[in-house]
Design a protein around this motif. Structure first.
Motif, PDB file in Angstrom:
ATOM      1  N   THR A 116     -26.991 -28.724 -28.793  1.00 43.92           N
ATOM      2  CA  THR A 116     -26.295 -28.688 -27.499  1.00 43.92           C
ATOM      3  C   THR A 116     -26.450 -30.019 -26.769  1.00 43.92           C
ATOM      4  OG1 THR A 116     -26.611 -26.316 -27.298  1.00 43.92           O
ATOM      5  CG2 THR A 116     -26.133 -27.523 -25.270  1.00 43.92           C
ATOM      6  N   HIS A 117     -27.690 -30.514 -26.699  1.00 42.47           N
ATOM      7  CA  HIS A 117     -27.919 -31.793 -26.022  1.00 42.47           C
ATOM      8  C   HIS A 117     -27.388 -32.968 -26.836  1.00 42.47           C
ATOM      9  CE1 HIS A 117     -30.803 -29.416 -23.632  1.00 42.47           C
ATOM     10  NE2 HIS A 117     -30.428 -30.260 -22.685  1.00 42.47           N
ATOM     11  N   ALA A 118     -27.293 -32.784 -28.143  1.00 43.50           N
ATOM     12  CA  ALA A 118     -26.830 -33.874 -28.998  1.00 43.50           C
ATOM     13  C   ALA A 118     -25.316 -34.018 -29.010  1.00 43.50           C
ATOM     14  CB  ALA A 118     -27.331 -33.666 -30.425  1.00 43.50           C
ATOM     15  N   VAL A 119     -24.590 -32.929 -28.701  1.00 39.13           N
ATOM     16  CA  VAL A 119     -23.132 -32.988 -28.802  1.00 39.13           C
ATOM     17  C   VAL A 119     -22.441 -32.715 -27.467  1.00 39.13           C
ATOM     18  CG1 VAL A 119     -21.100 -32.017 -29.927  1.00 39.13           C
ATOM     19  CG2 VAL A 119     -23.203 -32.341 -31.231  1.00 39.13           C
ATOM     20  N   GLN A 120     -22.724 -31.592 -26.856  1.00 36.21           N
ATOM     21  CA  GLN A 120     -21.970 -31.185 -25.672  1.00 36.21           C
ATOM     22  C   GLN A 120     -22.212 -32.099 -24.472  1.00 36.21           C
ATOM     23  OE1 GLN A 120     -23.014 -27.078 -25.144  1.00 36.21           O
ATOM     24  NE2 GLN A 120     -21.609 -26.378 -26.726  1.00 36.21           N
ATOM     25  N   VAL A 121     -23.454 -32.393 -24.169  1.00 37.68           N
ATOM     26  CA  VAL A 121     -23.747 -33.229 -23.001  1.00 37.68           C
ATOM     27  C   VAL A 121     -23.211 -34.650 -23.202  1.00 37.68           C
ATOM     28  CG1 VAL A 121     -25.577 -34.195 -21.561  1.00 37.68           C
ATOM     29  CG2 VAL A 121     -25.699 -31.796 -22.294  1.00 37.68           C
ATOM     30  N   PRO A 122     -23.484 -35.320 -24.339  1.00 34.97           N
ATOM     31  CA  PRO A 122     -22.899 -36.651 -24.528  1.00 34.97           C
ATOM     32  C   PRO A 122     -21.373 -36.646 -24.558  1.00 34.97           C
ATOM     33  CG  PRO A 122     -24.747 -36.368 -25.991  1.00 34.97           C
ATOM     34  CD  PRO A 122     -24.469 -35.024 -25.374  1.00 34.97           C
ATOM     35  N   PHE A 123     -20.772 -35.578 -25.060  1.00 36.15           N
ATOM     36  CA  PHE A 123     -19.305 -35.503 -25.066  1.00 36.15           C
ATOM     37  C   PHE A 123     -18.767 -35.621 -23.639  1.00 36.15           C
ATOM     38  CE2 PHE A 123     -15.368 -33.085 -24.655  1.00 36.15           C
ATOM     39  CZ  PHE A 123     -14.568 -33.788 -25.544  1.00 36.15           C
ATOM     40  N   PHE A 124     -19.339 -34.849 -22.718  1.00 41.12           N
ATOM     41  CA  PHE A 124     -18.912 -34.910 -21.315  1.00 41.12           C
ATOM     42  C   PHE A 124     -19.113 -36.317 -20.755  1.00 41.12           C
ATOM     43  CE2 PHE A 124     -20.239 -34.794 -16.847  1.00 41.12           C
ATOM     44  CZ  PHE A 124     -19.049 -34.372 -16.283  1.00 41.12           C
ATOM     45  N   ARG A 125     -20.253 -36.909 -21.041  1.00 42.15           N
ATOM     46  CA  ARG A 125     -20.537 -38.256 -20.526  1.00 42.15           C
ATOM     47  C   ARG A 125     -19.610 -39.299 -21.140  1.00 42.15           C
ATOM     48  NH1 ARG A 125     -27.064 -37.699 -20.935  1.00 42.15           N
ATOM     49  NH2 ARG A 125     -27.345 -36.399 -19.097  1.00 42.15           N
ATOM     50  N   LEU A 126     -19.305 -39.162 -22.415  1.00 41.06           N
ATOM     51  CA  LEU A 126     -18.392 -40.110 -23.056  1.00 41.06           C
ATOM     52  C   LEU A 126     -16.971 -39.963 -22.514  1.00 41.06           C
ATOM     53  CD1 LEU A 126     -19.750 -40.025 -26.702  1.00 41.06           C
ATOM     54  CD2 LEU A 126     -19.867 -41.956 -25.105  1.00 41.06           C
ATOM     55  N   VAL A 127     -16.554 -38.753 -22.210  1.00 40.93           N
ATOM     56  CA  VAL A 127     -15.246 -38.549 -21.585  1.00 40.93           C
ATOM     57  C   VAL A 127     -15.227 -39.204 -20.203  1.00 40.93           C
ATOM     58  CG1 VAL A 127     -13.675 -36.801 -20.615  1.00 40.93           C
ATOM     59  CG2 VAL A 127     -14.626 -36.499 -22.908  1.00 40.93           C
ATOM     60  N   THR A 128     -16.293 -39.045 -19.451  1.00 44.01           N
ATOM     61  CA  THR A 128     -16.395 -39.689 -18.138  1.00 44.01           C
ATOM     62  C   THR A 128     -16.319 -41.211 -18.278  1.00 44.01           C
ATOM     63  OG1 THR A 128     -17.768 -37.861 -17.366  1.00 44.01           O
ATOM     64  CG2 THR A 128     -17.802 -39.865 -16.053  1.00 44.01           C
ATOM     65  N   LEU A 129     -16.983 -41.741 -19.289  1.00 43.15           N
ATOM     66  CA  LEU A 129     -16.940 -43.178 -19.556  1.00 43.15           C
ATOM     67  C   LEU A 129     -15.527 -43.623 -19.931  1.00 43.15           C
ATOM     68  CD1 LEU A 129     -18.876 -45.591 -19.669  1.00 43.15           C
ATOM     69  CD2 LEU A 129     -19.209 -45.086 -22.082  1.00 43.15           C
ATOM     70  N   LEU A 130     -14.827 -42.801 -20.679  1.00 44.40           N
ATOM     71  CA  LEU A 130     -13.435 -43.100 -21.026  1.00 44.40           C
ATOM     72  C   LEU A 130     -12.554 -43.112 -19.777  1.00 44.40           C
ATOM     73  CD1 LEU A 130     -11.249 -43.583 -23.183  1.00 44.40           C
ATOM     74  CD2 LEU A 130     -11.033 -41.095 -23.346  1.00 44.40           C
ATOM     75  N   VAL A 131     -12.765 -42.163 -18.876  1.00 41.96           N
ATOM     76  CA  VAL A 131     -12.003 -42.126 -17.620  1.00 41.96           C
ATOM     77  C   VAL A 131     -12.272 -43.394 -16.807  1.00 41.96           C
ATOM     78  CG1 VAL A 131     -11.745 -40.918 -15.415  1.00 41.96           C
ATOM     79  CG2 VAL A 131     -11.816 -39.617 -17.548  1.00 41.96           C
ATOM     80  N   PHE A 132     -13.539 -43.814 -16.716  1.00 39.28           N
ATOM     81  CA  PHE A 132     -13.876 -45.059 -16.017  1.00 39.28           C
ATOM     82  C   PHE A 132     -13.134 -46.234 -16.640  1.00 39.28           C
ATOM     83  CE2 PHE A 132     -16.398 -48.960 -15.920  1.00 39.28           C
ATOM     84  CZ  PHE A 132     -16.560 -49.154 -14.557  1.00 39.28           C
ATOM     85  N   THR A 133     -13.138 -46.300 -17.968  1.00 40.81           N
ATOM     86  CA  THR A 133     -12.487 -47.400 -18.672  1.00 40.81           C
ATOM     87  C   THR A 133     -10.978 -47.417 -18.399  1.00 40.81           C
ATOM     88  OG1 THR A 133     -14.145 -47.222 -20.416  1.00 40.81           O
ATOM     89  CG2 THR A 133     -12.138 -48.441 -20.947  1.00 40.81           C
ATOM     90  N   VAL A 134     -10.342 -46.278 -18.490  1.00 42.05           N
ATOM     91  CA  VAL A 134      -8.893 -46.205 -18.242  1.00 42.05           C
ATOM     92  C   VAL A 134      -8.587 -46.597 -16.800  1.00 42.05           C
ATOM     93  CG1 VAL A 134      -6.940 -44.613 -18.078  1.00 42.05           C
ATOM     94  CG2 VAL A 134      -8.444 -44.541 -20.073  1.00 42.05           C
ATOM     95  N   CYS A 135      -9.357 -46.086 -15.849  1.00 46.77           N
ATOM     96  CA  CYS A 135      -9.124 -46.432 -14.435  1.00 46.77           C
ATOM     97  C   CYS A 135      -9.306 -47.922 -14.197  1.00 46.77           C
ATOM     98  CB  CYS A 135     -10.066 -45.636 -13.529  1.00 46.77           C
ATOM     99  SG  CYS A 135      -9.644 -43.894 -13.423  1.00 46.77           S
ATOM    100  N   PHE A 136     -10.317 -48.513 -14.823  1.00 50.03           N
ATOM    101  CA  PHE A 136     -10.536 -49.947 -14.647  1.00 50.03           C
ATOM    102  C   PHE A 136      -9.377 -50.748 -15.220  1.00 50.03           C
ATOM    103  CE2 PHE A 136     -12.013 -54.078 -16.035  1.00 50.03           C
ATOM    104  CZ  PHE A 136     -12.481 -54.580 -14.832  1.00 50.03           C
ATOM    105  N   ILE A 137      -8.931 -50.387 -16.410  1.00 50.44           N
ATOM    106  CA  ILE A 137      -7.812 -51.108 -17.039  1.00 50.44           C
ATOM    107  C   ILE A 137      -6.542 -50.963 -16.193  1.00 50.44           C
ATOM    108  CG2 ILE A 137      -6.261 -51.100 -19.036  1.00 50.44           C
ATOM    109  CD1 ILE A 137      -8.781 -50.455 -20.738  1.00 50.44           C
ATOM    110  N   LEU A 138      -6.289 -49.765 -15.685  1.00 50.86           N
ATOM    111  CA  LEU A 138      -5.103 -49.571 -14.847  1.00 50.86           C
ATOM    112  C   LEU A 138      -5.196 -50.352 -13.530  1.00 50.86           C
ATOM    113  CD1 LEU A 138      -4.465 -45.747 -15.337  1.00 50.86           C
ATOM    114  CD2 LEU A 138      -3.131 -47.666 -16.273  1.00 50.86           C
ATOM    115  N   ALA A 139      -6.411 -50.546 -13.021  1.00 55.37           N
ATOM    116  CA  ALA A 139      -6.588 -51.278 -11.763  1.00 55.37           C
ATOM    117  C   ALA A 139      -6.387 -52.778 -11.939  1.00 55.37           C
ATOM    118  CB  ALA A 139      -7.973 -51.012 -11.201  1.00 55.37           C
ATOM    119  N   MET A 140      -6.496 -53.243 -13.159  1.00 52.00           N
ATOM    120  CA  MET A 140      -6.328 -54.691 -13.387  1.00 52.00           C
ATOM    121  C   MET A 140      -4.871 -54.998 -13.271  1.00 52.00           C
ATOM    122  SD  MET A 140      -9.064 -55.455 -16.393  1.00 52.00           S
ATOM    123  CE  MET A 140      -8.665 -57.169 -16.462  1.00 52.00           C
TER     124      MET A 140
END
Length: 140
Positions: A116-140
């Motif tokens: 659970t900690h190896a897959v589910q929690v990092p999955f949520f965090r990686l999705v959040t990181l992807l959202v940050f990345t997309v928002c940053f690229i769109l803001a440029m």
């Protein structure tokens, strides 16, 4: 119309400064018991050493959210632009360090057989990181 005249013709908006300041304060208060206090007390013993790099990059990003609107408020557009370029490096550091921290957490929890900690929690965090990345690229 050049940028400095345009900046002088508008009424300054402090909203971005206060939102950035609020996010910085919330992050400091939220991570105080689990990260900042143990680090300051030399009692932090997290399983991932790379977490300190990630914390430094994210804290730098949050500082940008406070400094950048303040520079605009002071009509320091040239400084704002230079620091904005530095922000590209900081954003890349946030993304890279976030990815590295999550892969290290996944490995740590797989070694402990905690799927659970190896897959589910990092999955949520990686999705959040992807959202940050997309928002940053769109803001440029």
């Amino acid at each position: 119309m050049n940028q400095s005249k345009l900046m002088n013709s508008r009424k300054p908006n402090n909203g971005f400064f206060y939102w950035g300041l609020a996010m910085l304060v919330i992050a400091l208060l939220s991570f105080w018991p689990s990260y900042f206090k143990p680090v300051l007390d030399s009692t932090f013993n997290g399983p991932i050493g790379f977490i300190h790099w990630h914390a430094a990059w994210v804290f730098s990003w949050l500082m940008l959210l406070v400094i950048q609107p303040w520079l605009i408020r002071l009509n320091r557009v040239a400084y704002h632009q230079v620091i904005g370029l530095i922000g590209v490096v900081i954003a890349a550091g946030v993304v890279y360090s976030g990815f590295m921290v999550q892969t290290q957490f996944m490995q740590h929890y797989f070694n402990l057989n905690e799927v659970t900690h190896a897959v589910q929690v990092p999955f949520f965090r990686l999705v959040t990181l992807l959202v940050f990345t997309v928002c940053f690229i769109l803001a440029m």
